[in-house]
Design a protein around this motif. Structure first.
Motif, PDB file in Angstrom:
ATOM      1  N   THR A  60       0.902  -1.209  -0.041  1.00 39.10           N
ATOM      2  CA  THR A  60       0.046  -0.072  -0.121  1.00 39.10           C
ATOM      3  C   THR A  60       1.013   1.447   0.086  1.00 39.10           C
ATOM      4  N   MET A  61       2.000   1.231   0.938  1.00 38.46           N
ATOM      5  CA  MET A  61       2.970   2.369   1.009  1.00 38.46           C
ATOM      6  C   MET A  61       3.326   2.612  -0.420  1.00 38.46           C
ATOM      7  N   TYR A  62       3.907   1.348  -0.988  1.00 42.19           N
ATOM      8  CA  TYR A  62       4.843   1.790  -2.629  1.00 42.19           C
ATOM      9  C   TYR A  62       3.609   2.241  -3.399  1.00 42.19           C
ATOM     10  N   VAL A  63       2.370   1.863  -3.656  1.00 43.78           N
ATOM     11  CA  VAL A  63       1.549   2.083  -4.451  1.00 43.78           C
ATOM     12  C   VAL A  63       1.156   3.621  -4.361  1.00 43.78           C
ATOM     13  N   LEU A  64       0.966   4.217  -3.244  1.00 42.29           N
ATOM     14  CA  LEU A  64       0.652   5.449  -3.007  1.00 42.29           C
ATOM     15  C   LEU A  64       1.915   6.336  -3.324  1.00 42.29           C
ATOM     16  N   PHE A  65       3.176   5.730  -2.842  1.00 40.80           N
ATOM     17  CA  PHE A  65       4.293   6.763  -2.921  1.00 40.80           C
ATOM     18  C   PHE A  65       4.570   6.828  -4.260  1.00 40.80           C
ATOM     19  N   VAL A  66       4.434   5.623  -5.152  1.00 43.52           N
ATOM     20  CA  VAL A  66       4.771   5.793  -6.864  1.00 43.52           C
ATOM     21  C   VAL A  66       3.708   6.771  -7.378  1.00 43.52           C
ATOM     22  N   PHE A  67       2.443   6.590  -7.007  1.00 42.49           N
ATOM     23  CA  PHE A  67       1.390   7.583  -7.652  1.00 42.49           C
ATOM     24  C   PHE A  67       1.849   8.990  -7.235  1.00 42.49           C
ATOM     25  N   GLY A  68       2.181   9.234  -5.923  1.00 43.17           N
ATOM     26  CA  GLY A  68       2.496  10.472  -5.554  1.00 43.17           C
ATOM     27  C   GLY A  68       3.844  11.162  -6.429  1.00 43.17           C
ATOM     28  N   ILE A  69       4.703  10.295  -6.385  1.00 41.72           N
ATOM     29  CA  ILE A  69       5.921  10.713  -7.165  1.00 41.72           C
ATOM     30  C   ILE A  69       5.678  10.914  -8.546  1.00 41.72           C
ATOM     31  N   TYR A  75       3.560  17.577 -12.197  1.00 45.79           N
ATOM     32  CA  TYR A  75       3.654  18.979 -11.764  1.00 45.79           C
ATOM     33  C   TYR A  75       5.056  19.611 -12.056  1.00 45.79           C
ATOM     34  N   GLY A  76       6.216  18.934 -11.820  1.00 42.65           N
ATOM     35  CA  GLY A  76       7.449  19.697 -12.448  1.00 42.65           C
ATOM     36  C   GLY A  76       7.486  19.858 -13.779  1.00 42.65           C
ATOM     37  N   LEU A  77       7.023  18.783 -14.731  1.00 48.00           N
ATOM     38  CA  LEU A  77       6.729  19.018 -16.034  1.00 48.00           C
ATOM     39  C   LEU A  77       5.752  20.361 -16.516  1.00 48.00           C
ATOM     40  N   LEU A  78       4.760  20.359 -15.780  1.00 49.32           N
ATOM     41  CA  LEU A  78       3.854  21.603 -16.141  1.00 49.32           C
ATOM     42  C   LEU A  78       4.588  22.521 -15.760  1.00 49.32           C
ATOM     43  N   SER A  79       5.202  22.735 -14.482  1.00 51.00           N
ATOM     44  CA  SER A  79       5.709  23.981 -14.043  1.00 51.00           C
ATOM     45  C   SER A  79       7.333  24.321 -14.635  1.00 51.00           C
ATOM     46  N   HIS A  80       7.908  23.647 -15.293  1.00 49.98           N
ATOM     47  CA  HIS A  80       9.149  23.467 -15.939  1.00 49.98           C
ATOM     48  C   HIS A  80      10.163  23.658 -14.849  1.00 49.98           C
ATOM     49  N   ASP A  81      10.108  22.935 -13.921  1.00 50.22           N
ATOM     50  CA  ASP A  81      11.114  22.878 -12.883  1.00 50.22           C
ATOM     51  C   ASP A  81      12.063  21.706 -13.057  1.00 50.22           C
ATOM     52  N   LEU A  82      13.079  22.058 -13.481  1.00 49.86           N
ATOM     53  CA  LEU A  82      14.100  20.748 -13.812  1.00 49.86           C
ATOM     54  C   LEU A  82      14.556  20.053 -12.617  1.00 49.86           C
ATOM     55  N   PRO A  83      14.663  20.444 -11.396  1.00 48.31           N
ATOM     56  CA  PRO A  83      14.953  19.529  -9.979  1.00 48.31           C
ATOM     57  C   PRO A  83      13.752  18.718  -9.727  1.00 48.31           C
ATOM     58  N   LEU A  84      12.624  19.187  -9.973  1.00 52.67           N
ATOM     59  CA  LEU A  84      11.370  18.263  -9.780  1.00 52.67           C
ATOM     60  C   LEU A  84      11.244  17.281 -10.748  1.00 52.67           C
ATOM     61  N   MET A  85      11.568  17.588 -12.217  1.00 54.24           N
ATOM     62  CA  MET A  85      11.358  16.843 -13.206  1.00 54.24           C
ATOM     63  C   MET A  85      12.384  15.737 -13.082  1.00 54.24           C
ATOM     64  N   LEU A  86      13.761  15.957 -12.676  1.00 49.02           N
ATOM     65  CA  LEU A  86      14.905  15.196 -12.870  1.00 49.02           C
ATOM     66  C   LEU A  86      14.835  14.214 -11.421  1.00 49.02           C
ATOM     67  N   GLY A  87      14.354  14.817 -10.412  1.00 49.10           N
ATOM     68  CA  GLY A  87      14.624  14.110  -9.027  1.00 49.10           C
ATOM     69  C   GLY A  87      13.303  13.124  -8.999  1.00 49.10           C
TER      70      GLY A  87
END
Length: 114
Positions: A60-69, A75-87
């Protein structure tokens, strides 16, 4: 009397010097944060691949975590935030590997029961 390990001393020094500089440069701070949180998954992934042991991992934790990531990546792609996209892109791959191994383990358990 306990002696502070060299690792702790190095981390404390980096924080004391680097954190004020990074606060002035948010992209640098985000990059360091992304690198630390992403790299923190590497030992778990390598251990799980090597041992194939997923018993102590919460599905359950990993399903929720993968969905959150995945959401953070979008969000990183939409906001063009490179650290968010890469990380989050790299973390998504690493955490998905563990999730897939956990799902495979669950499927193998069900097959063994039948």
């Amino acid at each position: 009397m306990k002696v502070i390990s060299l690792n702790v001393l190095v981390v404390m020094t980096i924080l004391a010097i680097g954190l004020p500089v990074m606060i002035e440069h948010p992209t640098m701070l985000g990059s360091v944060a992304a690198a630390c949180t992403t790299l923190s998954f590497l030992p778990q992934v390598l251990h799980t691949i090597k041992t194939k042991d997923t018993e102590g991992i919460s599905l359950t934790m990993y399903v929720l975590f993968v969905f959150g990531i995945l959401c953070w990546l979008i969000y990183g792609l939409l906001s063009h935030d490179l650290p968010l996209m890469l990380g989050n892109g790299i973390t998504l791959v690493l955490s998905s590997i563990v999730l897939l191994l956990k799902l495979k383990s669950k499927a193998d358990e069900r097959t063994a029961i039948l």
